[in-house]
Design an enzyme around this catalytic site. Structure first.
Site, PDB file in Angstrom:
ATOM      1  N   CYS A   1      -7.477 -17.106  -4.614  1.00  0.00           N
ATOM      2  CA  CYS A   1      -7.894 -18.291  -5.768  1.00  0.00           C
ATOM      3  C   CYS A   1      -9.025 -17.927  -6.567  1.00  0.00           C
ATOM      4  CB  CYS A   1      -7.501 -19.537  -5.248  1.00  0.00           C
ATOM      5  SG  CYS A   1      -5.882 -20.174  -4.800  1.00  0.00           S
TER       6      CYS A   1
ATOM      7  N   GLU B   1       0.091 -29.108  -6.579  1.00  0.00           N
ATOM      8  CA  GLU B   1      -0.158 -27.808  -7.208  1.00  0.00           C
ATOM      9  C   GLU B   1       0.829 -26.913  -6.685  1.00  0.00           C
ATOM     10  OE1 GLU B   1      -4.476 -26.563  -6.693  1.00  0.00           O
ATOM     11  OE2 GLU B   1      -3.539 -25.164  -5.380  1.00  0.00           O
TER      12      GLU B   1
ATOM     13  N   HIS C   1      -0.618 -22.774 -11.878  1.00  0.00           N
ATOM     14  CA  HIS C   1       0.384 -23.663 -11.345  1.00  0.00           C
ATOM     15  C   HIS C   1       1.113 -24.579 -12.092  1.00  0.00           C
ATOM     16  CE1 HIS C   1      -2.094 -22.973  -7.622  1.00  0.00           C
ATOM     17  NE2 HIS C   1      -3.042 -22.804  -8.118  1.00  0.00           N
TER      18      HIS C   1
ATOM     19  N   HIS D   1      -6.248 -21.732 -13.823  1.00  0.00           N
ATOM     20  CA  HIS D   1      -7.723 -21.737 -13.366  1.00  0.00           C
ATOM     21  C   HIS D   1      -7.972 -20.599 -12.468  1.00  0.00           C
ATOM     22  CE1 HIS D   1      -7.014 -24.161  -9.229  1.00  0.00           C
ATOM     23  NE2 HIS D   1      -6.181 -23.175  -9.193  1.00  0.00           N
TER      24      HIS D   1
ATOM     25  N   HIS E   1      -5.328 -17.544 -12.136  1.00  0.00           N
ATOM     26  CA  HIS E   1      -3.994 -17.873 -11.858  1.00  0.00           C
ATOM     27  C   HIS E   1      -3.483 -19.161 -12.156  1.00  0.00           C
ATOM     28  CE1 HIS E   1      -6.271 -19.817  -8.642  1.00  0.00           C
ATOM     29  NE2 HIS E   1      -5.079 -20.516  -8.321  1.00  0.00           N
TER      30      HIS E   1
ATOM     31  N   HIS F   1      -0.963 -25.723 -20.327  1.00  0.00           N
ATOM     32  CA  HIS F   1      -1.079 -24.625 -21.028  1.00  0.00           C
ATOM     33  C   HIS F   1      -2.699 -24.234 -21.352  1.00  0.00           C
ATOM     34  CE1 HIS F   1       3.397 -24.452 -20.751  1.00  0.00           C
ATOM     35  NE2 HIS F   1       3.188 -23.411 -20.752  1.00  0.00           N
TER      36      HIS F   1
END
Length: 150
Positions: free
Chosen positions: A25, A136, A31, A16, A29, A75
């Site tokens: 952020c 996260e 998680h 995201h 990137h 994904h």
């Protein structure tokens, strides 16, 4: 009869970017998310029912969460559909990447609200969503509790 809470955990990978954010952020990137889903209900008391003694069959809960959350978000790259990231999203989609455009800033807080609505809509009438925990990172998570929504 006693109400019992049961929890099932799920893992998925999602990318995201946080449009307008003033830190790292803002960049795309990802998680390794861990989602804990807790439901509450009364165990089935009918000895003739194949699910006798269960609040909900773990496999039934797994199917709901897998279809509504894991299969959708695993994904995938998630962007707020009202941001300039839509240009990047269009490029990724053209290259056959899995992209989700959502109505919210894709923070853990907003994702857990979205997940709660999706799961609640699929649960049997006698089962209530009690809580969700969306982890996260190893040290950061958001929680949603039904009791806080009243």
């Amino acid at each position: 009869m006693s109400k019992i809470r049961i929890t099932k955990q799920f893992n998925f990978e999602t990318g995201h970017a946080l449009y307008g954010y003033d830190g790292k952020c803002k960049n795309v990137h990802g998680h390794s998310y861990k989602l804990s889903v807790t439901v509450i209900g009364v165990p089935i008391a009918d000895p003739n029912n194949v699910k006798f003694g269960m609040v909900i069959d773990f496999s039934d809960l797994k199917r709901i969460v897998k279809e509504e959350i894991v299969d959708q978000f695993d994904h995938a790259t998630v962007f707020n559909k009202n941001t300039p990231h839509v240009e990047l999203a269009a490029e990724l989609i053209q290259r056959q990447h899995h992209v989700l455009l959502v109505d919210y800033q894709p923070t853990s807080e907003n994702m857990v609200i979205d997940f709660a609505a999706r799961i609640k809509a699929r649960l049997p009438q006698n089962i209530e969503l009690h809580s969700l925990k969306l982890q996260e990172t190893g040290t950061s998570f958001a929680e949603w509790y039904a009791a806080d929504q009243a």
